[in-house]
Design a protein around this motif. Structure first.
Motif, PDB file in Angstrom:
ATOM      1  N   ALA A 109      -6.659   0.528   1.512  1.00 12.02           N
ATOM      2  CA  ALA A 109      -6.452   1.705   0.662  1.00 12.02           C
ATOM      3  C   ALA A 109      -7.785   2.366   0.325  1.00 12.02           C
ATOM      4  O   ALA A 109      -7.913   3.600   0.404  1.00 12.02           O
ATOM      5  CB  ALA A 109      -5.710   1.308  -0.610  1.00 12.02           C
TER       6      ALA A 109
ATOM      7  N   SER B 217      -4.928  -5.269   1.317  1.00  8.80           N
ATOM      8  CA  SER B 217      -4.325  -4.034   0.812  1.00  8.80           C
ATOM      9  C   SER B 217      -5.357  -3.155   0.123  1.00  8.80           C
ATOM     10  O   SER B 217      -5.431  -1.951   0.378  1.00  8.80           O
ATOM     11  CB  SER B 217      -3.198  -4.341  -0.181  1.00  8.80           C
ATOM     12  OG  SER B 217      -2.135  -4.980   0.456  1.00  8.80           O
ATOM     13  N   GLU B 218      -6.149  -3.770  -0.753  1.00 10.60           N
ATOM     14  CA  GLU B 218      -7.141  -2.994  -1.488  1.00 10.60           C
ATOM     15  C   GLU B 218      -8.219  -2.435  -0.567  1.00 10.60           C
ATOM     16  O   GLU B 218      -8.647  -1.290  -0.724  1.00 10.60           O
ATOM     17  CB  GLU B 218      -7.765  -3.852  -2.586  1.00 10.60           C
ATOM     18  CG  GLU B 218      -6.793  -4.137  -3.719  1.00 10.60           C
ATOM     19  CD  GLU B 218      -7.343  -5.083  -4.768  1.00 10.60           C
ATOM     20  OE1 GLU B 218      -8.409  -5.699  -4.543  1.00 10.60           O
ATOM     21  OE2 GLU B 218      -6.689  -5.206  -5.824  1.00 10.60           O
TER      22      GLU B 218
ATOM     23  N   VAL C 127       0.877  -1.165   0.000  1.00  8.90           N
ATOM     24  CA  VAL C 127       0.000   0.000   0.000  1.00  8.90           C
ATOM     25  C   VAL C 127       0.913   1.212   0.000  1.00  8.90           C
ATOM     26  O   VAL C 127       1.759   1.361   0.880  1.00  8.90           O
ATOM     27  CB  VAL C 127      -0.929   0.028   1.226  1.00  8.90           C
ATOM     28  CG1 VAL C 127      -1.802   1.265   1.198  1.00  8.90           C
ATOM     29  CG2 VAL C 127      -1.771  -1.227   1.297  1.00  8.90           C
TER      30      VAL C 127
ATOM     31  N   PHE D  71      -3.986   6.641  -2.165  1.00 11.28           N
ATOM     32  CA  PHE D  71      -3.179   5.454  -1.901  1.00 11.28           C
ATOM     33  C   PHE D  71      -3.260   4.572  -3.123  1.00 11.28           C
ATOM     34  O   PHE D  71      -4.278   4.540  -3.802  1.00 11.28           O
ATOM     35  CB  PHE D  71      -3.723   4.673  -0.698  1.00 11.28           C
ATOM     36  CG  PHE D  71      -3.559   5.375   0.619  1.00 11.28           C
ATOM     37  CD1 PHE D  71      -2.469   5.124   1.427  1.00 11.28           C
ATOM     38  CD2 PHE D  71      -4.522   6.277   1.070  1.00 11.28           C
ATOM     39  CE1 PHE D  71      -2.308   5.759   2.643  1.00 11.28           C
ATOM     40  CE2 PHE D  71      -4.379   6.922   2.287  1.00 11.28           C
ATOM     41  CZ  PHE D  71      -3.276   6.661   3.060  1.00 11.28           C
TER      42      PHE D  71
ATOM     43  N   VAL E 269      -2.104   0.476  -4.668  1.00 11.14           N
ATOM     44  CA  VAL E 269      -1.736  -0.882  -4.281  1.00 11.14           C
ATOM     45  C   VAL E 269      -0.968  -1.483  -5.446  1.00 11.14           C
ATOM     46  O   VAL E 269      -1.414  -1.413  -6.593  1.00 11.14           O
ATOM     47  CB  VAL E 269      -2.985  -1.724  -3.972  1.00 11.14           C
ATOM     48  CG1 VAL E 269      -2.606  -3.162  -3.692  1.00 11.14           C
ATOM     49  CG2 VAL E 269      -3.743  -1.136  -2.800  1.00 11.14           C
TER      50      VAL E 269
END
Length: 100
Positions: free
Chosen positions: A79, A75-76, A24, A95, A97
């Motif tokens: 973010a 992560s997604e 991220v 942000f 990824v």
């Protein structure tokens, strides 16, 4: 005489692969207040105050900084949640990824 098989039966082990990790990344912008960026880093990414300030300043000086590394879905999600929180207050915080 009967034939008896005394060979041990082998169990097959399945190999489990670890999920691929994704970074991220925090992108710098000139509009989002530093205090808000630190607040988001602490709330969403569970960084302490000093870690959040280091990440924020690194992104400010270099334009981009790795915040954390997680499996893709985590992560997604993190973010997206951080971006959504910024959008609600009218900040252009971004942000991204990307694979590690």
């Amino acid at each position: 005489m009967s034939e008896i098989d005394f060979k041990p039966k082998l169990k097959q082990k399945t190999k489990v692969q670890r999920p691929k990790l994704y970074k991220v990344m925090l992108l710098n912008d000139d509009y989002t207040p530093r205090e808000f960026v630190v607040l988001i880093l602490k709330a969403e990414f569970r960084l302490d105050e000093s870690q959040a300030e280091v990440v924020m300043m690194t992104a400010h000086q270099k334009g981009i900084c790795v915040v954390s590394v997680y499996p893709r879905d985590v992560s997604e999600t993190k973010a997206t949640r951080a971006i959504d929180a910024a959008v609600q207050l009218g900040y252009p915080l971004q942000f991204t990824v990307e694979p590690e």
